[in-house]
Design a protein around this motif. Structure first.
Motif, PDB file in Angstrom:
ATOM      1  N   GLY A   1      35.469 -42.645  95.805  1.00 39.14           N
ATOM      2  CA  GLY A   1      36.410 -43.757  95.866  1.00 39.14           C
ATOM      3  C   GLY A   1      36.853 -44.047  97.285  1.00 39.14           C
TER       4      GLY A   1
ATOM      5  N   GLU B   1      37.746 -45.611  90.559  1.00 40.01           N
ATOM      6  CA  GLU B   1      39.131 -45.148  90.553  1.00 40.01           C
ATOM      7  C   GLU B   1      39.665 -44.949  89.134  1.00 40.01           C
ATOM      8  OE1 GLU B   1      41.063 -44.707  94.015  1.00 40.01           O
ATOM      9  OE2 GLU B   1      38.994 -44.128  93.588  1.00 40.01           O
TER      10      GLU B   1
ATOM     11  N   THR C   1      34.844 -49.897  93.449  1.00 40.37           N
ATOM     12  CA  THR C   1      36.027 -49.065  93.672  1.00 40.37           C
ATOM     13  C   THR C   1      36.917 -49.041  92.430  1.00 40.37           C
ATOM     14  OG1 THR C   1      36.013 -49.569  96.046  1.00 40.37           O
ATOM     15  CG2 THR C   1      38.061 -48.716  95.117  1.00 40.37           C
TER      16      THR C   1
ATOM     17  N   LEU D   1      36.188 -47.563  99.148  1.00 40.21           N
ATOM     18  CA  LEU D   1      37.342 -48.310  99.650  1.00 40.21           C
ATOM     19  C   LEU D   1      37.211 -48.569 101.150  1.00 40.21           C
ATOM     20  CD1 LEU D   1      40.120 -49.539  99.030  1.00 40.21           C
ATOM     21  CD2 LEU D   1      41.132 -47.304  99.538  1.00 40.21           C
TER      22      LEU D   1
END
Length: 514
Positions: free
Chosen positions: A204, A251, A247, A208
């Motif tokens: 993640g 997540e 993402t 990001l």
């Protein structure tokens, strides 16, 4: 639901506050101090074509790193993370000062930016943990005041150091400030911290980082370095869309996500991020292009360019300091932020009326109204963010808002640049001959006060009207964003359940101290 600060924390924050403010000053000052030194830097190191990267590298790494610093501060020691950020920033500053090439300076500015991201998030999360929710507004007012000082003082200090010493001192100056900040943090900061369980969400974090890099680059380069329809910009936009989507998927499945999805279930938290994004557009867009209007249309000198923004920053300072204390009552959050959105809308509308005949007194009055709106929203929205989460998520919440505000700033500068440049070019093309256009474009299409006065009377009049026309369009485009900010503020819960009791009523922490 927010948990309260540690017992006795308000007394502790007063002891370490000077160090926290100095740490923040480091990151805020360096975002501005180098701007007036750029021409001299280009002359010393060469590489004029890459000069914009001295700014872009810092913005990029500080923006990308903020969510990562936020999550790390919730897992590890906040004190140790803040000290690490100060160290990284200081090492980057020294390396910038001794850089012998433009490439080296850009790389070291990127290192500085990584440290700056940690400074912003570290200080915000420490304040969020140590200060009761009812008192956070007061401390955010202090931060807003510091931001105003850095925004005005940065360019002035950078220019003075460049003129009377060397541009390298714009970086060396950080060292003594950092030493004092380290002493305060190391000797006076003592608070519990969470010990996270499980592995960090490395996938993640990577996604990001890529998404953030793509967003910052296409908003920074679009319409300037590359045309909006160029393969580079379209590729960056596609990359941003794909990695943002990836993402979100990652997540939602991660055991310990960088951006915990449960935070977004809070109406106030999500609304505060939208407000942060919108006010970032307003702040960074206005401070970039208002001086162009003042220098070109009102014939004000650029020698003290930072002072041209004093009406905006003065209004922002007064509103933030006064409203910060009012934010101690959770029932006033919605009213204060909505009032900020309304003043931003009114200020933007009034600024869109400025023309070549508007006096500096009247334009300053418009800017004061705009600044009052910024002051009511810019830092106060952090109070809503922090009061909407639990203590264990304070770092990631603070980092996420800082991230959204920075991305909003990138969008604002990019949007306003596109509108301003397009309207300026259209107006000049319709009013000037090819020879006069060549005289203007030889200076990059923007002229300082002295260069404007050197033009022929007809060319000068056409140029001044074109800049006024471009400025009007810029603020007309900004107005809908501020109206949306007003509506979002009204969407906040008037008396959020998240508000926690004062520190003395909090349960004792069982986690080991730093």
């Amino acid at each position: 639901m927010s948990t309260s600060a540690a017992p006795g924390a308000n007394a502790g924050i007063r002891g370490v506050l000077p160090g926290l403010m100095l740490a923040l000053l480091l990151s805020m000052l360096d975002a501005m101090i180098v701007t007036t030194a750029l021409p001299t830097i280009a002359g010393d190191l060469g590489g004029f074509s890459r000069l914009s990267w001295v700014i872009t590298a810092y913005i990029l790494t500080s923006t990308v790193s903020t969510p990562l610093w936020g999550r790390l501060s919730d897992v590890f020691s906040r004190k140790h993370l803040l000290l690490t950020a100060i160290l990284i920033f200081t090492v980057g500053s020294v390396l910038c000062g001794i850089a012998q090439s433009m490439t080296a300076l850009i790389v070291f500015r990127a290192l500085q930016g990584i440290g700056a991201g940690g400074l912003m998030v570290g200080v915000m999360s420490v304040i969020g943990v140590m200060v009761a929710p009812q008192e956070r507004g007061k401390y955010q007012g202090y931060i807003a005041a510091l931001s105003a000082v850095a925004t005005v003082g940065g360019p002035l200090l950078g220019g003075a150091l460049t003129d009377h010493a060397t541009w390298r001192w714009a970086f060396y100056l950080n060292v003594p400030i950092a030493v004092v900040a380290v002493w305060f943090v190391a000797s006076r900061l003592d608070l519990p911290h969470n010990r996270g369980t499980g592995r960090l969400d490395y996938l993640g974090a990577a996604l990001l980082t890529v998404a953030s890099t793509a967003v910052v680059l296409f908003t920074t380069w679009g319409g300037t370095e590359y045309a909006w329809g160029s393969p580079t910009i379209l590729g960056l936009i596609a990359l941003a869309v794909v990695t943002v989507a990836a993402t979100v998927v990652v997540e939602r499945r991660a055991a310990q996500p960088i951006l915990p999805p449960h935070l977004f279930r809070s109406r106030n938290f999500t609304s505060s991020l939208v407000l942060g994004f919108l006010v970032g557009i307003g702040l960074y867009g206005s401070i970039t292009y208002l001086p162009v209007y003042q220098q070109s249309v009102q014939h004000l000198s650029a020698t003290s360019s930072g002072l041209l923004l004093l009406p905006v920053l003065g209004g922002m300072l007064v509103a933030s300091m006064y409203s910060g204390r009012l934010m101690s009552d959770p029932g006033r959050h919605r009213l204060i932020l909505a009032a900020g959105g309304a003043l931003l809308s009114i200020g933007s509308f009034l600024l869109s009326l400025m023309d070549s005949d508007t006096s500096s007194v009247l334009s300053s009055a418009y800017m004061v109204i705009f600044g009052l709106g910024l002051g009511l929203v810019f830092q106060n929205v952090m109070v809503v963010t922090q009061n909407s989460v639990e203590l264990k998520d304070m770092g990631v919440a603070s980092g996420t808002l800082t991230y959204f505000r920075s991305v909003g700033g990138s969008f604002g500068v990019s949007l306003f640049a596109a509108v301003f440049t397009s309207r300026l070019a259209d107006s000049l093309d319709s009013k000037l001959s090819p020879a006069d256009l060549a005289a203007v474009h030889s200076n990059g299409g923007r002229l300082n006060s002295d260069a404007v006065q050197s033009l022929s009377e007809a060319t000068r009049s056409a140029y001044v009207e074109a800049v006024a026309h471009a400025t009007q369009g810029m603020f007309r485009w900004a107005l809908p964003f501020f109206v949306v900010a007003l509506l979002v503020a009204l969407f906040l819960k008037g008396k959020p359940k998240e508000a926690a009791p004062a520190p003395q009523a909090a349960p004792k922490q069982t986690e080991p101290a730093n």
